[in-house]
Design a protein around this motif. Structure first.
Motif, mmCIF file in Angstrom:
data_model
loop_
_atom_site.group_PDB
_atom_site.id
_atom_site.type_symbol
_atom_site.label_atom_id
_atom_site.label_comp_id
_atom_site.label_asym_id
_atom_site.label_seq_id
_atom_site.Cartn_x
_atom_site.Cartn_y
_atom_site.Cartn_z
ATOM 1 N N GLN A 215 0.964 -1.259 -0.139
ATOM 2 C CA GLN A 215 0.341 -0.136 0.271
ATOM 3 C C GLN A 215 0.695 1.028 0.211
ATOM 4 O O GLN A 215 0.428 2.400 -0.099
ATOM 5 C CB GLN A 215 -1.114 -0.196 1.286
ATOM 6 C CG GLN A 215 -1.798 -0.935 0.915
ATOM 7 C CD GLN A 215 -3.330 -0.945 0.356
ATOM 8 O OE1 GLN A 215 -3.006 0.126 0.015
ATOM 9 N NE2 GLN A 215 -3.246 -1.949 -0.699
ATOM 10 N N LEU A 216 2.461 1.829 -0.095
ATOM 11 C CA LEU A 216 3.229 2.566 -0.218
ATOM 12 C C LEU A 216 3.058 3.336 -1.092
ATOM 13 O O LEU A 216 3.348 4.465 -1.569
ATOM 14 C CB LEU A 216 4.283 1.987 -0.231
ATOM 15 C CG LEU A 216 4.825 1.111 1.033
ATOM 16 C CD1 LEU A 216 6.750 1.018 1.255
ATOM 17 C CD2 LEU A 216 4.674 2.458 2.058
ATOM 18 N N ALA A 217 2.101 2.793 -2.254
ATOM 19 C CA ALA A 217 2.102 3.189 -3.762
ATOM 20 C C ALA A 217 0.960 3.885 -3.525
ATOM 21 O O ALA A 217 0.037 4.210 -4.463
ATOM 22 C CB ALA A 217 1.758 2.204 -4.935
ATOM 23 N N TRP B 54 2.536 11.439 -8.894
ATOM 24 C CA TRP B 54 3.697 11.417 -8.459
ATOM 25 C C TRP B 54 4.154 11.025 -6.772
ATOM 26 O O TRP B 54 5.226 11.262 -6.366
ATOM 27 C CB TRP B 54 3.911 12.945 -8.950
ATOM 28 C CG TRP B 54 4.177 12.646 -10.314
ATOM 29 C CD1 TRP B 54 3.034 13.393 -10.997
ATOM 30 C CD2 TRP B 54 4.264 11.884 -11.548
ATOM 31 N NE1 TRP B 54 3.002 12.981 -12.528
ATOM 32 C CE2 TRP B 54 4.072 12.367 -12.740
ATOM 33 C CE3 TRP B 54 5.557 11.336 -11.085
ATOM 34 C CZ2 TRP B 54 4.599 11.960 -13.811
ATOM 35 C CZ3 TRP B 54 6.571 11.283 -12.414
ATOM 36 C CH2 TRP B 54 5.338 11.436 -13.571
ATOM 37 N N ALA B 55 3.284 12.133 -5.752
ATOM 38 C CA ALA B 55 3.670 11.410 -4.652
ATOM 39 C C ALA B 55 3.632 10.680 -4.674
ATOM 40 O O ALA B 55 4.598 10.038 -3.372
ATOM 41 C CB ALA B 55 2.644 12.750 -3.551
ATOM 42 N N ASN B 56 2.672 8.858 -4.466
ATOM 43 C CA ASN B 56 3.607 8.047 -3.430
ATOM 44 C C ASN B 56 4.227 7.377 -4.798
ATOM 45 O O ASN B 56 5.124 6.571 -3.732
ATOM 46 C CB ASN B 56 2.265 7.212 -4.611
ATOM 47 C CG ASN B 56 0.181 8.246 -3.845
ATOM 48 O OD1 ASN B 56 0.919 8.363 -2.379
ATOM 49 N ND2 ASN B 56 -0.517 7.600 -4.635
ATOM 50 N N PHE B 57 4.574 7.855 -6.365
ATOM 51 C CA PHE B 57 5.958 6.997 -7.055
ATOM 52 C C PHE B 57 6.472 7.891 -6.082
ATOM 53 O O PHE B 57 7.801 7.297 -6.012
ATOM 54 C CB PHE B 57 5.410 8.225 -8.674
ATOM 55 C CG PHE B 57 6.604 7.619 -9.304
ATOM 56 C CD1 PHE B 57 6.754 6.314 -10.112
ATOM 57 C CD2 PHE B 57 7.657 8.410 -9.677
ATOM 58 C CE1 PHE B 57 8.308 6.273 -10.318
ATOM 59 C CE2 PHE B 57 9.463 8.477 -10.079
ATOM 60 C CZ PHE B 57 9.308 6.618 -10.504
ATOM 61 N N LEU B 58 7.430 9.257 -5.593
ATOM 62 C CA LEU B 58 8.622 9.587 -5.546
ATOM 63 C C LEU B 58 8.831 9.408 -3.858
ATOM 64 O O LEU B 58 10.019 8.625 -3.221
ATOM 65 C CB LEU B 58 8.362 11.005 -4.611
ATOM 66 C CG LEU B 58 9.537 11.603 -4.367
ATOM 67 C CD1 LEU B 58 10.751 11.583 -5.156
ATOM 68 C CD2 LEU B 58 9.148 13.082 -3.761
ATOM 69 N N LEU B 59 7.124 8.734 -3.016
ATOM 70 C CA LEU B 59 7.553 7.987 -1.970
ATOM 71 C C LEU B 59 8.197 6.691 -1.890
ATOM 72 O O LEU B 59 9.064 6.367 -0.756
ATOM 73 C CB LEU B 59 6.320 8.209 -0.581
ATOM 74 C CG LEU B 59 6.081 6.880 0.331
ATOM 75 C CD1 LEU B 59 6.802 8.141 1.308
ATOM 76 C CD2 LEU B 59 4.428 7.016 0.824
ATOM 77 N N LEU B 60 7.223 5.684 -2.699
ATOM 78 C CA LEU B 60 7.871 4.803 -3.144
ATOM 79 C C LEU B 60 9.475 4.936 -2.977
ATOM 80 O O LEU B 60 10.434 3.834 -3.389
ATOM 81 C CB LEU B 60 6.819 3.500 -4.281
ATOM 82 C CG LEU B 60 7.436 2.521 -4.374
ATOM 83 C CD1 LEU B 60 6.867 1.693 -3.366
ATOM 84 C CD2 LEU B 60 6.513 1.995 -5.638
#
Length: 265
Positions: free
Chosen positions: A108-110, A117-123
């Protein structure tokens, strides 16, 4: 000065009698040392101050030898390979978790933020941070492994690295090290190829060692067999020394480098 024992007249500054050897006067006075171990401590301090010798322990209680620390180094190419392998392993584990169990918190990190883009950068940050931690732990374990007997470099690699022999010369020496007893005797001229073939055929029938068969058939003597066995037991350094490619001091230096020199991965 007259001797009190034999009444012989000696020189005024004489300490011993020339005639009987008796001491003429009292021993010269020397003030007693405050510490009878003073000279021993001074000598011990001189020895301890020498580089590579003893070093005093904590609090001055006793002495101990400094432990030998073998230097290790991981090449940049190996570091890149380790980090790439770790990163792809972490990425594969994430993809596998997302496919097998999408509701897993790891998967669920994505989907933490609304923005893609925020989810992508966090991943990406998570994968890089996890890979970096595992990479540092892997490098630490590799360096510790290099200090163990399993991390000792092979003599052939040292010979090629320091330019003592070429790759072809090393391969020839290694092939000579693998020779069997029959091949050693044939190459030395102590046995013909036909005799070797006959001995091998005889060995299949009697189920004995080849050396025993050669002696039984009269093709070789006991001294020939013992000589061939000694030739088979030679190490790589001995073979290269017999070929004139290495000197005795070169072998000693290489063995020291193999045991205590810098180790690379």
């Amino acid at each position: 000065m007259k001797c009190r024992e034999c009444q012989f007249e000696n020189k005024p500054d004489a300490e011993l009698c020339t005639h009987c050897g008796l001491r003429l006067g009292p021993l010269p006075y020397s003030p007693p040392s405050l510490n009878r171990f003073e000279e021993e401590k001074a000598d011990h301090a001189k020895e301890s101050s020498l580089p590579g010798n003893k070093a005093s322990g904590s609090g001055g209680a006793g002495t101990y030898y400094l432990p030998l620390k073998i230097e290790t180094e991981i090449s940049p190419r190996t570091k890149i390979f380790i980090f790439s392998a770790v990163f792809y392993a972490v990425l594969l584990s994430y993809v596998s978790a997302a496919l097998v169990s999408p509701s897993n918190p790891y998967a669920q990190l994505a989907a933490v933020f609304q923005s893609f883009w925020a989810n992508f950068l966090l991943l990406v940050l998570f994968l890089v941070a996890a890979s970096l931690c595992i990479y540092m732990a892997t490098c630490f374990c590799c360096k510790r492994m290099l200090r163990t007997p399993w991390g000792k470099p092979k003599l052939g690699k040292l010979l090629l690295r320091d330019g003592f022999v070429t790759k072809e010369e090393l391969e020839e020496a290694l092939e000579e090290q693998k020779l069997r007893i029959g091949e050693v005797l044939v190459l030395s001229g102590r046995l013909s190829e036909k005799q070797l073939d006959d001995s091998l055929e005889r060995q299949k029938l009697v189920s004995k060692k080849l050396g025993e068969v050669l002696i039984e058939l009269g093709f070789s003597t006991q001294k020939d067999i013992e000589w061939a066995l000694l030739m088979m037991e030679r190490r790589l350094g001995e073979i290269l020394r017999e070929r004139g490619l290495l000197k005795e001091e070169d072998i000693e230096w290489l063995l020291g480098q193999q045991e205590f020199g810098r180790r690379y991965l």
